[in-house]
Design a protein around this motif. Structure first.
Motif, short mmCIF file in Angstrom:
data_model
loop_
_atom_site.label_atom_id
_atom_site.label_comp_id
_atom_site.label_asym_id
_atom_site.label_seq_id
_atom_site.Cartn_x
_atom_site.Cartn_y
_atom_site.Cartn_z
N GLY A 1 -13.92 -6.23 -4.74
CA GLY A 1 -13.42 -5.56 -3.54
C GLY A 1 -13.22 -6.54 -2.40
N GLN B 1 -4.13 3.02 2.11
CA GLN B 1 -5.21 3.71 1.40
C GLN B 1 -5.90 2.77 0.42
OE1 GLN B 1 -2.25 6.88 0.57
NE2 GLN B 1 -3.99 8.28 0.72
N GLY B 2 -5.11 1.89 -0.19
CA GLY B 2 -5.71 0.90 -1.09
C GLY B 2 -6.66 -0.02 -0.36
N TYR C 1 -3.67 2.79 -5.75
CA TYR C 1 -2.98 3.08 -4.48
C TYR C 1 -2.01 1.95 -4.13
CZ TYR C 1 -5.51 7.26 -2.86
OH TYR C 1 -5.98 8.54 -2.69
N TRP C 2 -2.45 0.71 -4.34
CA TRP C 2 -1.59 -0.45 -4.04
C TRP C 2 -0.35 -0.45 -4.92
CZ3 TRP C 2 -2.24 -3.79 -0.04
CH2 TRP C 2 -1.45 -4.93 -0.02
N PHE D 1 -10.05 1.55 0.45
CA PHE D 1 -11.02 1.57 -0.65
C PHE D 1 -11.56 0.17 -0.93
CE2 PHE D 1 -9.60 5.86 -1.54
CZ PHE D 1 -10.78 6.44 -2.01
N TYR D 2 -10.72 -0.86 -0.82
CA TYR D 2 -11.22 -2.22 -0.96
C TYR D 2 -12.28 -2.51 0.11
CZ TYR D 2 -7.26 -3.32 -4.04
OH TYR D 2 -6.36 -3.35 -5.07
N GLY E 1 -8.34 1.58 -5.34
CA GLY E 1 -7.55 0.75 -4.45
C GLY E 1 -6.37 0.10 -5.15
#
Length: 349
Positions: free
Chosen positions: A177, A161-162, A153-154, A165-166, A150
């Protein structure tokens, strides 16, 4: 059923023996109660929804046999375990050792991903390779890898997308998370402060100091349902006591002006020095001014010099005035102390 005496309870076996015909595990202390009769306060366990929802029927011996936990349940319980915790859990019994193999493999991908992200171990930084490793670890069920995926992605600007995942890691009880998800939701458009505070609160209760600080900021700035200054100060103080430097500076300011706390210049000075000694530039400036007002010129110059080096330009002007009143030897000594200064350890999470 006849009552069991305390002596009999102490003599009951909780570990398998050779006569059992195979490894069987019948009790595990870190899921039960602690030595004082309270629930275990390990955030990786008490904040885990799988453990919290798993009910044991004491009348049925099969339910108390943790070696018979289904692999999918076991993987959810251990999803946010670190490698040392996974190694320890894998030694409980053979079925756990086999069942936790995917998470142990995930730790290898996590380690490799960090190497590429930070350029360690003789490799050049490569976010794409780091992400590839983190995704493999996440696919094996590790929330630690989910959080790192995540983050990457961030950093790449792929925020949705980040956040996804978080959210996966948060749902499995990972405090990092939950904290990161809460912070992202505060930056989302449209703003979702209610859900953000929900996740920050979960991570804060688990002892995650960064979440405690962020939750305090939300409550202080009225980003939740209502502004609650007293509760905000409570979380600022918890984060400060947990070693979060920004919270130390913030609580020092609260004590200084008496906002949400009884005004105390003594406690303000204590927390300001703690923040300054851990590298907070504004705290170094404030503490330098405090030392100057007390007449401790040499120490004042040291903290003002540290603040100047960290980018606090106003500190440089005050330092220059003080230096004019000092001898050459005192100046040199103060600069030497600043050169040799090292920050004390602090917590970033």
């Amino acid at each position: 059923m006849a009552a069991i005496s305390p002596e009999s309870q102490m003599n009951q076996r909780t570990w398998p023996c050779k006569s059992d015909g195979g490894p069987r595990f019948t009790a595990i202390s870190f899921i039960g109660k602690g030595k004082h009769g309270s629930k275990n306060d390990n955030p990786r366990l008490t904040n885990n929804p799988t453990i919290n929802n798993f009910q044991i029927n004491p009348k049925n011996q099969d339910f108390a046999d943790f070696s018979q936990l289904p692999d999918d349940v076991l993987l959810k319980i251990a999803a946010n375990f670190t490698l040392p915790n996974l190694r320890a859990a894998s030694q409980v019994c053979k079925s756990w050792c086999d069942g936790l193999r995917p998470l142990r493999e995930a730790m290898l991908f996590l380690k490799n991903g960090k190497r590429f992200k930070h350029g360690r171990g003789g490799v050049k930084p490569d976010l794409n390779k780091a992400l590839e490793s983190f995704l493999k670890g996440a696919a094996l069920g590790s929330t630690l890898a989910m959080v790192d995926a995540g983050l990457v992605y961030w950093e790449m600007g792929r925020k949705e997308q980040g956040i996804a995942f978080y959210r996966k890691a948060a749902a499995l009880g990972d405090p990092a998370g939950q904290c990161n998800l809460g912070i992202c939701l505060l930056q989302a458009n449209p703003l979702d402060s209610e859900e953000a505070i929900k996740w920050l609160y979960k991570a804060s209760v688990a002892g995650y100091v960064r979440a405690q600080y962020q939750l305090a900021l939300c409550l202080h700035k009225n980003r939740g349902p209502s502004r609650n200054l007293r509760e905000a100060v409570t979380w600022f103080l918890k984060a400060a006591e947990g070693g979060y430097v920004r919270a130390m500076y913030n609580i020092a300011m609260r004590y200084s002006v008496g906002e949400g706390l009884v005004q105390s210049h003594k406690l303000a000075r204590k927390w300001m020095k703690r923040a300054a000694d851990r590298g907070h530039s504004k705290a170094q400036f404030e503490h330098g001014l405090s030392l100057f007002s007390e007449g401790n010129m040499k120490k004042a110059v040291v903290y003002l010099e540290l603040a100047t080096r960290a980018g606090e330009t106003a500190a440089d002007h005050v330092k220059y005035v003080i230096l004019q009143e000092m001898s050459t030897s005192c100046r040199d000594r103060a600069m030497l102390l600043a050169d040799n200064w090292r920050p004390l350890p602090s917590s970033s999470r």
